[in-house]
Design a protein around this motif. Sequence first.
Motif, PDB file in Angstrom:
ATOM      1  N   TRP A  97       3.713  40.475  22.009  1.00 39.81           N
ATOM      2  CA  TRP A  97       5.165  40.758  20.763  1.00 39.81           C
ATOM      3  C   TRP A  97       4.671  39.827  19.651  1.00 39.81           C
ATOM      4  O   TRP A  97       5.080  39.957  18.689  1.00 39.81           O
ATOM      5  CB  TRP A  97       6.236  40.587  21.512  1.00 39.81           C
ATOM      6  CG  TRP A  97       7.476  40.504  20.823  1.00 39.81           C
ATOM      7  CD1 TRP A  97       7.844  39.459  19.524  1.00 39.81           C
ATOM      8  CD2 TRP A  97       7.922  41.564  20.517  1.00 39.81           C
ATOM      9  NE1 TRP A  97       9.355  40.189  19.542  1.00 39.81           N
ATOM     10  CE2 TRP A  97       8.828  41.400  19.366  1.00 39.81           C
ATOM     11  CE3 TRP A  97       8.231  43.276  20.927  1.00 39.81           C
ATOM     12  CZ2 TRP A  97       9.878  42.264  19.095  1.00 39.81           C
ATOM     13  CZ3 TRP A  97       8.897  44.139  20.075  1.00 39.81           C
ATOM     14  CH2 TRP A  97       9.869  43.669  19.142  1.00 39.81           C
ATOM     15  N   ALA A 101       4.718  41.157  15.802  1.00 38.09           N
ATOM     16  CA  ALA A 101       5.206  40.349  14.723  1.00 38.09           C
ATOM     17  C   ALA A 101       5.174  39.588  13.499  1.00 38.09           C
ATOM     18  O   ALA A 101       5.269  39.697  12.466  1.00 38.09           O
ATOM     19  CB  ALA A 101       6.252  39.066  15.662  1.00 38.09           C
ATOM     20  N   ALA A 104       3.303  42.551  11.334  1.00 38.28           N
ATOM     21  CA  ALA A 104       4.477  43.079  10.465  1.00 38.28           C
ATOM     22  C   ALA A 104       4.285  42.615   9.293  1.00 38.28           C
ATOM     23  O   ALA A 104       5.823  42.638   9.161  1.00 38.28           O
ATOM     24  CB  ALA A 104       5.623  43.517  11.778  1.00 38.28           C
ATOM     25  N   GLN A 134      14.254  45.279  21.497  1.00 41.75           N
ATOM     26  CA  GLN A 134      13.403  44.783  19.631  1.00 41.75           C
ATOM     27  C   GLN A 134      12.303  46.162  20.086  1.00 41.75           C
ATOM     28  O   GLN A 134      12.156  46.202  19.094  1.00 41.75           O
ATOM     29  CB  GLN A 134      13.139  43.594  20.795  1.00 41.75           C
ATOM     30  CG  GLN A 134      13.914  42.533  20.691  1.00 41.75           C
ATOM     31  CD  GLN A 134      14.791  42.138  22.201  1.00 41.75           C
ATOM     32  OE1 GLN A 134      14.358  43.548  22.799  1.00 41.75           O
ATOM     33  NE2 GLN A 134      14.838  41.535  22.421  1.00 41.75           N
ATOM     34  N   LEU A 138      11.809  47.276  16.076  1.00 40.90           N
ATOM     35  CA  LEU A 138      10.540  47.636  15.951  1.00 40.90           C
ATOM     36  C   LEU A 138       9.264  48.840  15.889  1.00 40.90           C
ATOM     37  O   LEU A 138       9.089  48.977  14.229  1.00 40.90           O
ATOM     38  CB  LEU A 138       8.939  46.345  16.571  1.00 40.90           C
ATOM     39  CG  LEU A 138       8.040  46.227  16.716  1.00 40.90           C
ATOM     40  CD1 LEU A 138       7.977  45.346  14.626  1.00 40.90           C
ATOM     41  CD2 LEU A 138       7.134  45.071  17.006  1.00 40.90           C
TER      42      LEU A 138
END
Length: 215
Positions: A97, A101, A104, A134, A138
């Motif tokens: 994750w 993140a 992104a 989440q 995303l």
Amino acid sequence: ALTQHLRAHFCAACCYVTPHYVRRPAGATDDAWREAMGYQRRARGFEPKEQYYNRMAGYLTLWAALLQAEAVPIYDERTEQMRMEPHANPAGAAEAWRWLARLANQKAQRITPTLLLAFLKPSAHMLARRYPRQTEKLLRFLATDYLLSVESLLAASSGASGAEERAALAVLSSWLKETREALRCGRLKPPADAVEMPDFLIPDDTREAGEGGGW
């Protein structure tokens, strides 16, 4: 400690495991920039861009596969068979994750679609199970705003120069659409090749390998 050591080796071979886009230093030559990004030298110059993209994607796919692993092979001396046992992954979903993140939150680059697809295919099912809401958010962001930024970036390329990037973008867009639909229907599973692949391959019988002469 082993996970950190392994991660360090992956990062040394592929800067995108961090993930990190190598910026071109002011005044740097094309060769210096390629070398900083991890292009491998060949007899005449460097490896082609397509080969570089494929190699970087290979590292990311392997890294993502390691992060999503939640079982380890154990040899059973009683049955003389290998079996899979659940085992807590010291990196796992949290590390996967963080990677997504961080990527992104960076400005997309030409190689970005290749990187995202390589990482998401092995790990999306695990992320959706651990972080369902989440992950859906995303994937929606990637399929809309983020892909639009990549499209704008690639719009400046024409002809064969951006063929690899446009092809990767099309594949990623299609994969995101199918994956988001599967997630909505509750049928997101590991990649088919991982599901259909046997846990262990029977070793080849090499007892007669030395008989019958050489090559």
